[in-house]
Write an enzyme that holds these catalytic residues in place. Structure first.
Site, PDB file in Angstrom:
ATOM      1  N   SER A   1       0.808  -1.225   0.000  1.00 24.57           N
ATOM      2  CA  SER A   1       0.000   0.000   0.000  1.00 24.57           C
ATOM      3  C   SER A   1       0.836   1.268   0.000  1.00 24.57           C
ATOM      4  O   SER A   1       0.408   2.302  -0.517  1.00 24.57           O
ATOM      5  CB  SER A   1      -0.938   0.011   1.217  1.00 24.57           C
ATOM      6  OG  SER A   1      -0.199  -0.081   2.421  1.00 24.57           O
TER       7      SER A   1
ATOM      8  N   ASP B   1      -0.621   7.385  10.065  1.00 28.24           N
ATOM      9  CA  ASP B   1      -1.362   6.578  11.035  1.00 28.24           C
ATOM     10  C   ASP B   1      -0.441   5.665  11.836  1.00 28.24           C
ATOM     11  O   ASP B   1      -0.871   4.648  12.365  1.00 28.24           O
ATOM     12  CB  ASP B   1      -2.428   5.734  10.319  1.00 28.24           C
ATOM     13  CG  ASP B   1      -1.816   4.822   9.243  1.00 28.24           C
ATOM     14  OD1 ASP B   1      -0.565   4.796   9.121  1.00 28.24           O
ATOM     15  OD2 ASP B   1      -2.573   4.150   8.527  1.00 28.24           O
TER      16      ASP B   1
ATOM     17  N   HIS C   1       1.611   4.110   7.588  1.00 27.09           N
ATOM     18  CA  HIS C   1       1.677   4.638   6.227  1.00 27.09           C
ATOM     19  C   HIS C   1       2.274   6.047   6.238  1.00 27.09           C
ATOM     20  O   HIS C   1       2.270   6.728   7.259  1.00 27.09           O
ATOM     21  CB  HIS C   1       0.287   4.654   5.599  1.00 27.09           C
ATOM     22  CG  HIS C   1      -0.321   3.297   5.476  1.00 27.09           C
ATOM     23  ND1 HIS C   1      -1.159   2.777   6.441  1.00 27.09           N
ATOM     24  CD2 HIS C   1      -0.199   2.345   4.515  1.00 27.09           C
ATOM     25  CE1 HIS C   1      -1.533   1.557   6.077  1.00 27.09           C
ATOM     26  NE2 HIS C   1      -0.967   1.268   4.914  1.00 27.09           N
TER      27      HIS C   1
END
Length: 289
Positions: A10, A217, A220
């Site tokens: 991601s 967070d 990320h």
């Protein structure tokens, strides 16, 4: 046009985010009119799953065969005939670990044992060599650090009363997997970008773990983190692979004008197409000869 391929999870998938000043977008900006940047980050994937994807026809076409400028299903096999069409692939980044480093007990779904993680990274590099040739440039990127307080806060924000308060990703685990990435890169003879170390060193612990600003967070990348990674990646390219680096305009510092110059391994130091200030409006055809 030259091509750059980004493989990862991601943190790579989100690297084109305009809102987060994505590091992939940062790279594309640096290579304006010189390289197309292909983002093949897969959110939530670990190295096991990514290799499974690459073992499918769809995965091979999506990640590798799309790089062929004669994009055609007839080139879906990794034959020596198709390799000739990949000379314009100048760089691959391999950026995994954030999911693989999950705690085996708390998140067995994503966890990949350290030895298999390293083996998977080697397999990914080998696949790139098979597809793009043994001289393909590769940069390995380590997972970033994990900020515990931010992860716990994120848990509460997302799950409310169902938040466990347990950390399935930790700074210690991220450190081990970051070291593993550096070790694989060293053994294979490729440079690595130890973003884990760079982020921690940028703001020492005694200043209150302010390196958390690099994370949105606790895991990320934030806008600051993306810019930080993008700048360090370009710095590494300029040091380790100067033949594909871009020298900015000496007056503006911009890499997207006629005064900027591409490295000798790029198709042209000037970029694709004549720059606007090289075109005579009274006789434009001369510039396109």
């Amino acid at each position: 046009r030259n091509k750059i391929l980004l493989l990862g999870d991601s943190i790579t998938q989100m690297s084109f985010s305009a809102k987060l000043s994505g590091w992939g977008a940062h790279l594309a900006d640096y290579y304006q009119r010189r390289c197309d940047v292909y983002n093949r980050g897969m959110s939530g994937y670990n190295t096991d799953w990514y290799l499974e994807y690459l073992d499918t026809k769809v995965g091979q076409h999506d990640v590798f065969d799309c790089m062929n400028h004669n994009d055609d299903d007839s080139h879906a096999s990794s034959s020596s005939e198709s390799k000739a069409h990949y000379d314009d692939v100048k760089l691959v980044t391999i950026f995994f670990g954030a999911n693989d480093a999950s705690c085996q007990k708390l998140n067995p779904r994503h966890h990949v044992p350290l030895d298999r993680f390293q083996s998977n990274l080697e397999k990914l590099a080998k696949l790139c060599q098979e597809r793009f040739g043994p001289e393909i440039r590769i940069i390995f990127i380590t997972p970033p650090p994990v900020h515990h307080a931010s992860r716990l806060k994120y848990q509460v924000e997302r799950y409310g009363n169902e938040a466990t308060g347990d950390l399935e990703r930790t700074l210690d685990l991220a450190s081990k997997y970051a070291d593993a990435v550096v070790d694989v890169a060293r053994r294979l003879g490729y440079p690595s970008l130890n973003i884990f170390k760079f982020m921690l060193d940028a703001v020492p612990d005694e200043e209150g773990e302010e390196w958390s600003k690099f994370l949105s967070d606790g895991l990320h990348l934030s806008s600051e983190g993306n810019l930080f990674l993008g700048e360090h990646l370009i710095d590494l390219i300029e040091k380790q692979y100067p033949e594909i680096a871009v020298s900015p305009c000496p007056d503006t510092g911009y890499t997207g004008n006629s005064a900027s110059k591409g490295g000798v391994a790029l198709t042209s130091e000037k970029g694709v197409g004549p720059w606007h200030d090289e075109i005579d409006h009274l006789n434009p055809s001369v510039a396109f000869v």
